[in-house]
Design a protein around this motif. Structure first.
Motif, PDB file in Angstrom:
ATOM      1  N   ALA A  74      64.625  56.011  75.488  1.00 20.73           N
ATOM      2  CA  ALA A  74      63.864  56.173  74.249  1.00 20.73           C
ATOM      3  C   ALA A  74      62.703  57.134  74.467  1.00 20.73           C
ATOM      4  CB  ALA A  74      63.344  54.824  73.765  1.00 20.73           C
ATOM      5  N   THR A  75      62.139  57.603  73.366  1.00 15.24           N
ATOM      6  CA  THR A  75      60.916  58.397  73.427  1.00 15.24           C
ATOM      7  C   THR A  75      59.836  57.706  72.608  1.00 15.24           C
ATOM      8  OG1 THR A  75      61.631  59.742  71.536  1.00 15.24           O
ATOM      9  CG2 THR A  75      62.107  60.592  73.746  1.00 15.24           C
ATOM     10  N   LEU A  76      58.584  57.956  72.976  1.00 14.26           N
ATOM     11  CA  LEU A  76      57.465  57.365  72.258  1.00 14.26           C
ATOM     12  C   LEU A  76      57.222  58.124  70.956  1.00 14.26           C
ATOM     13  CD1 LEU A  76      55.062  55.293  72.371  1.00 14.26           C
ATOM     14  CD2 LEU A  76      53.701  57.204  73.244  1.00 14.26           C
ATOM     15  N   ALA A  77      57.170  57.393  69.846  1.00 13.89           N
ATOM     16  CA  ALA A  77      56.889  57.996  68.554  1.00 13.89           C
ATOM     17  C   ALA A  77      55.475  57.692  68.072  1.00 13.89           C
ATOM     18  CB  ALA A  77      57.900  57.523  67.510  1.00 13.89           C
ATOM     19  N   GLU A  78      54.949  56.520  68.412  1.00 18.50           N
ATOM     20  CA  GLU A  78      53.572  56.155  68.092  1.00 18.50           C
ATOM     21  C   GLU A  78      53.050  55.267  69.214  1.00 18.50           C
ATOM     22  OE1 GLU A  78      51.977  57.350  65.616  1.00 18.50           O
ATOM     23  OE2 GLU A  78      53.439  57.851  64.065  1.00 18.50           O
ATOM     24  N   GLY A  79      51.778  55.404  69.558  1.00 18.02           N
ATOM     25  CA  GLY A  79      51.187  54.564  70.583  1.00 18.02           C
ATOM     26  C   GLY A  79      49.691  54.434  70.396  1.00 18.02           C
ATOM     27  N   MET A  80      49.258  53.429  69.598  1.00 15.12           N
ATOM     28  CA  MET A  80      47.851  53.267  69.260  1.00 15.12           C
ATOM     29  C   MET A  80      47.497  51.786  69.246  1.00 15.12           C
ATOM     30  SD  MET A  80      47.860  55.896  65.991  1.00 15.12           S
ATOM     31  CE  MET A  80      46.138  56.355  66.001  1.00 15.12           C
ATOM     32  N   LEU A  81      46.256  51.467  69.596  1.00 14.05           N
ATOM     33  CA  LEU A  81      45.779  50.101  69.441  1.00 14.05           C
ATOM     34  C   LEU A  81      44.270  50.073  69.326  1.00 14.05           C
ATOM     35  CD1 LEU A  81      45.553  47.952  72.639  1.00 14.05           C
ATOM     36  CD2 LEU A  81      46.141  50.342  72.811  1.00 14.05           C
ATOM     37  N   TYR A  82      43.779  49.013  68.700  1.00 15.53           N
ATOM     38  CA  TYR A  82      42.351  48.757  68.598  1.00 15.53           C
ATOM     39  C   TYR A  82      41.957  47.701  69.621  1.00 15.53           C
ATOM     40  CZ  TYR A  82      42.312  50.881  63.854  1.00 15.53           C
ATOM     41  OH  TYR A  82      42.406  51.726  62.774  1.00 15.53           O
ATOM     42  N   VAL A  83      40.769  47.892  70.217  1.00 18.84           N
ATOM     43  CA  VAL A  83      40.184  46.850  71.057  1.00 18.84           C
ATOM     44  C   VAL A  83      38.754  46.618  70.579  1.00 18.84           C
ATOM     45  CG1 VAL A  83      41.618  47.319  73.075  1.00 18.84           C
ATOM     46  CG2 VAL A  83      39.437  48.513  72.833  1.00 18.84           C
ATOM     47  N   HIS A  84      38.289  45.391  70.736  1.00 17.55           N
ATOM     48  CA  HIS A  84      36.922  45.086  70.313  1.00 17.55           C
ATOM     49  C   HIS A  84      36.291  44.067  71.262  1.00 17.55           C
ATOM     50  CE1 HIS A  84      37.679  41.049  68.403  1.00 17.55           C
ATOM     51  NE2 HIS A  84      38.883  41.543  68.223  1.00 17.55           N
ATOM     52  N   ASP A  85      34.995  43.925  71.144  1.00 21.19           N
ATOM     53  CA  ASP A  85      34.226  43.000  71.987  1.00 21.19           C
ATOM     54  C   ASP A  85      34.540  43.193  73.466  1.00 21.19           C
ATOM     55  OD1 ASP A  85      32.699  41.734  69.989  1.00 21.19           O
ATOM     56  OD2 ASP A  85      34.426  40.544  69.394  1.00 21.19           O
ATOM     57  N   THR A 154      31.623  41.854  88.019  1.00 23.01           N
ATOM     58  CA  THR A 154      32.846  41.719  88.818  1.00 23.01           C
ATOM     59  C   THR A 154      34.108  41.616  87.972  1.00 23.01           C
ATOM     60  OG1 THR A 154      32.523  39.310  88.887  1.00 23.01           O
ATOM     61  CG2 THR A 154      31.623  40.601  90.728  1.00 23.01           C
ATOM     62  N   GLY A 155      34.002  41.552  86.646  1.00 24.66           N
ATOM     63  CA  GLY A 155      35.186  41.365  85.808  1.00 24.66           C
ATOM     64  C   GLY A 155      35.074  42.079  84.477  1.00 24.66           C
ATOM     65  N   LEU A 156      36.143  41.960  83.680  1.00 23.57           N
ATOM     66  CA  LEU A 156      36.247  42.628  82.379  1.00 23.57           C
ATOM     67  C   LEU A 156      36.957  41.720  81.396  1.00 23.57           C
ATOM     68  CD1 LEU A 156      36.287  45.325  80.593  1.00 23.57           C
ATOM     69  CD2 LEU A 156      38.586  45.677  81.531  1.00 23.57           C
ATOM     70  N   SER A 157      36.533  41.765  80.147  1.00 28.58           N
ATOM     71  CA  SER A 157      37.276  41.108  79.070  1.00 28.58           C
ATOM     72  C   SER A 157      37.250  41.994  77.840  1.00 28.58           C
ATOM     73  CB  SER A 157      36.691  39.727  78.738  1.00 28.58           C
ATOM     74  OG  SER A 157      35.428  39.852  78.101  1.00 28.58           O
ATOM     75  N   PHE A 158      38.283  41.866  77.011  1.00 33.09           N
ATOM     76  CA  PHE A 158      38.321  42.574  75.729  1.00 33.09           C
ATOM     77  C   PHE A 158      39.296  41.853  74.813  1.00 33.09           C
ATOM     78  CE2 PHE A 158      41.459  44.650  78.460  1.00 33.09           C
ATOM     79  CZ  PHE A 158      42.588  44.728  77.653  1.00 33.09           C
ATOM     80  N   GLN A 159      39.152  42.115  73.525  1.00 34.32           N
ATOM     81  CA  GLN A 159      40.039  41.559  72.512  1.00 34.32           C
ATOM     82  C   GLN A 159      40.899  42.678  71.946  1.00 34.32           C
ATOM     83  OE1 GLN A 159      40.084  38.326  71.094  1.00 34.32           O
ATOM     84  NE2 GLN A 159      38.182  37.374  71.767  1.00 34.32           N
ATOM     85  N   VAL A 160      42.154  42.383  71.689  1.00 35.17           N
ATOM     86  CA  VAL A 160      43.039  43.315  71.001  1.00 35.17           C
ATOM     87  C   VAL A 160      43.035  42.960  69.521  1.00 35.17           C
ATOM     88  CG1 VAL A 160      45.425  44.101  70.727  1.00 35.17           C
ATOM     89  CG2 VAL A 160      44.487  43.732  73.019  1.00 35.17           C
ATOM     90  N   GLY A 161      42.725  43.948  68.682  1.00 36.04           N
ATOM     91  CA  GLY A 161      42.727  43.708  67.243  1.00 36.04           C
ATOM     92  C   GLY A 161      41.521  44.326  66.572  1.00 36.04           C
ATOM     93  N   VAL A 162      41.466  44.161  65.266  1.00 41.40           N
ATOM     94  CA  VAL A 162      40.307  44.559  64.467  1.00 41.40           C
ATOM     95  C   VAL A 162      39.640  43.282  63.978  1.00 41.40           C
ATOM     96  CG1 VAL A 162      39.497  45.796  62.418  1.00 41.40           C
ATOM     97  CG2 VAL A 162      41.437  46.689  63.727  1.00 41.40           C
ATOM     98  N   PRO A 163      38.375  43.049  64.329  1.00 41.77           N
ATOM     99  CA  PRO A 163      37.723  41.818  63.872  1.00 41.77           C
ATOM    100  C   PRO A 163      37.525  41.806  62.367  1.00 41.77           C
ATOM    101  CG  PRO A 163      36.145  43.257  64.954  1.00 41.77           C
ATOM    102  CD  PRO A 163      37.488  43.892  65.141  1.00 41.77           C
ATOM    103  N   VAL A 164      37.341  40.622  61.825  1.00 36.23           N
ATOM    104  CA  VAL A 164      37.082  40.502  60.393  1.00 36.23           C
ATOM    105  C   VAL A 164      35.810  41.260  60.036  1.00 36.23           C
ATOM    106  CG1 VAL A 164      36.512  38.897  58.536  1.00 36.23           C
ATOM    107  CG2 VAL A 164      38.305  38.313  60.176  1.00 36.23           C
TER     108      VAL A 164
END
Length: 340
Positions: A74-85, A154-164
């Motif tokens: 396959a080939t990539l046609a779209e590749g996008m995401l939102y991250v927050h916090d 020493t670490g990392l956190s994030f949320q996937v999505g668009v918050p309200v």
């Protein structure tokens, strides 16, 4: 970018050293080598992301070999995401929010848009039902840029999505996921093929693949894309909610890495892992792919791999669209050392 400021250890390297037990007079280096990394010191910070299929970097129209349960080309046609916090975790286990650079066109308040395909994968002649409100932002983006106060991280956190919603500089609530489609508060919320008007919100993640030979159905028909679109569902108008909508299945999730150094690590979204339970060369459900529909069988394996509950665990439980764990066991995001 300004240079990062790193905390410099004091003359005493630790309690044991102060008491005379921390230094081996024989010059043995094994004890020093076994000590954990002292951590990242804070300051101006870049959290780097990458899109890959196994070890293969993926960009617009990249040919991906053997993806999914059917080992489809396959080939990539779209590749996008939102991250927050996005936050760094200090040595005391506290999550310290990354203060995002509001001068970046890819960031707004606590939200960032990652576009691994650079917007150029969009075929302007293709009509997929989206309303052309804004054109894509020029170029691509794989970084979240900001700063954190000096500390030992020493670490990392994030949320996937668009918050309200999120707070602006005045402390006011600003609607993010649900806002007028033709007057978004920032361009990253106006990219029209990330809008999801039938759910009155946004697609949090959009990964469309174009399998060689198309997507086959049992009736012999075919489609050209196997598309994964993640977003909140079961959304109803609610005048009391910020943005005017409330969604029964939020479909946001957290990712946590206990060991992370932004100087040397990057976060990888692995498409081989994301689609491992799906045959992207065929689909007999209502959609070609998974559009976060709780009744779509194609969504079950992909949601499980994301660590999301597709449906309620029991009638009336109300936990559909919620994370399955604390985000420390991601099967699709991983860390790897950068080549920088």
């Amino acid at each position: 970018m300004k240079r990062n400021w790193i905390l410099v250890p004091g003359l005493c390297l630790g309690l044991a050293a102060c008491l005379g037990g921390g230094v081996n007079s024989s010059g043995d280096q094994n004890q020093d080598a076994a000590r954990p990394d002292p951590g990242y010191g804070g300051g101006d910070t870049i959290v780097r992301f990458a899109l890959k299929a196994g070890g293969q970097p993926v960009g617009c129209h990249t040919r991906i070999a053997g993806i999914g349960s059917g080992q489809t080309q396959a080939t990539l046609a779209e590749g996008m995401l939102y991250v927050h916090d996005v936050a760094l975790i200090n040595s005391r286990g506290q999550e310290v929010p990354l203060r995002l650079d509001q001068g970046s066109k890819w960031q707004y308040l606590n939200l960032a848009l990652l576009d691994f395909a650079g917007g150029s994968c969009k075929d302007p002649s293709r009509d997929d039902g989206d309303t052309p409100v804004y054109q894509p932002l020029a170029g691509g983006n794989s970084e979240v840029v900001g700063s954190v106060p000096a500390d030992t991280y020493t670490g990392l956190s994030f949320q996937v999505g668009v918050p309200v919603s999120a707070k602006n500089a005045k402390g006011e609530d600003v609607a993010l996921n649900h806002q007028p489609a033709h007057s978004p508060p920032h361009p990253i919320l106006g990219v029209y093929w990330l809008m999801w008007e039938w759910q009155s919100g946004h697609r949090f993640m959009r990964v469309d693949l174009a399998p060689e030979g198309g997507v086959r159905r049992a009736d012999g028909s075919t489609g050209d894309r196997w598309a994964f679109h993640l977003g909140s569902t079961d959304c109803q108008a609610d005048a009391a909610a910020v943005g005017g909508y409330r969604c029964g299945k939020p479909n946001r999730f957290k990712v946590v890495f206990d060991r992370f150094d932004p100087k040397s690590d990057q976060v990888v979204l692995d498409l081989q892992s994301l689609f491992a339970g799906n045959d992207i060369g065929r689909d007999d459900s209502a959609d070609f792919g998974c559009k976060s529909n709780a009744t779509d069988a194609e969504c079950r394996p992909i949601f499980e791999r994301l660590g999301l509950r597709l449906n309620d665990s029991a009638p009336g439980a109300g936990d559909g669209g919620r994370p399955l764990d604390d985000g420390r066991h991601s099967r699709v995001f991983r860390l790897e050392k950068t080549a920088r």
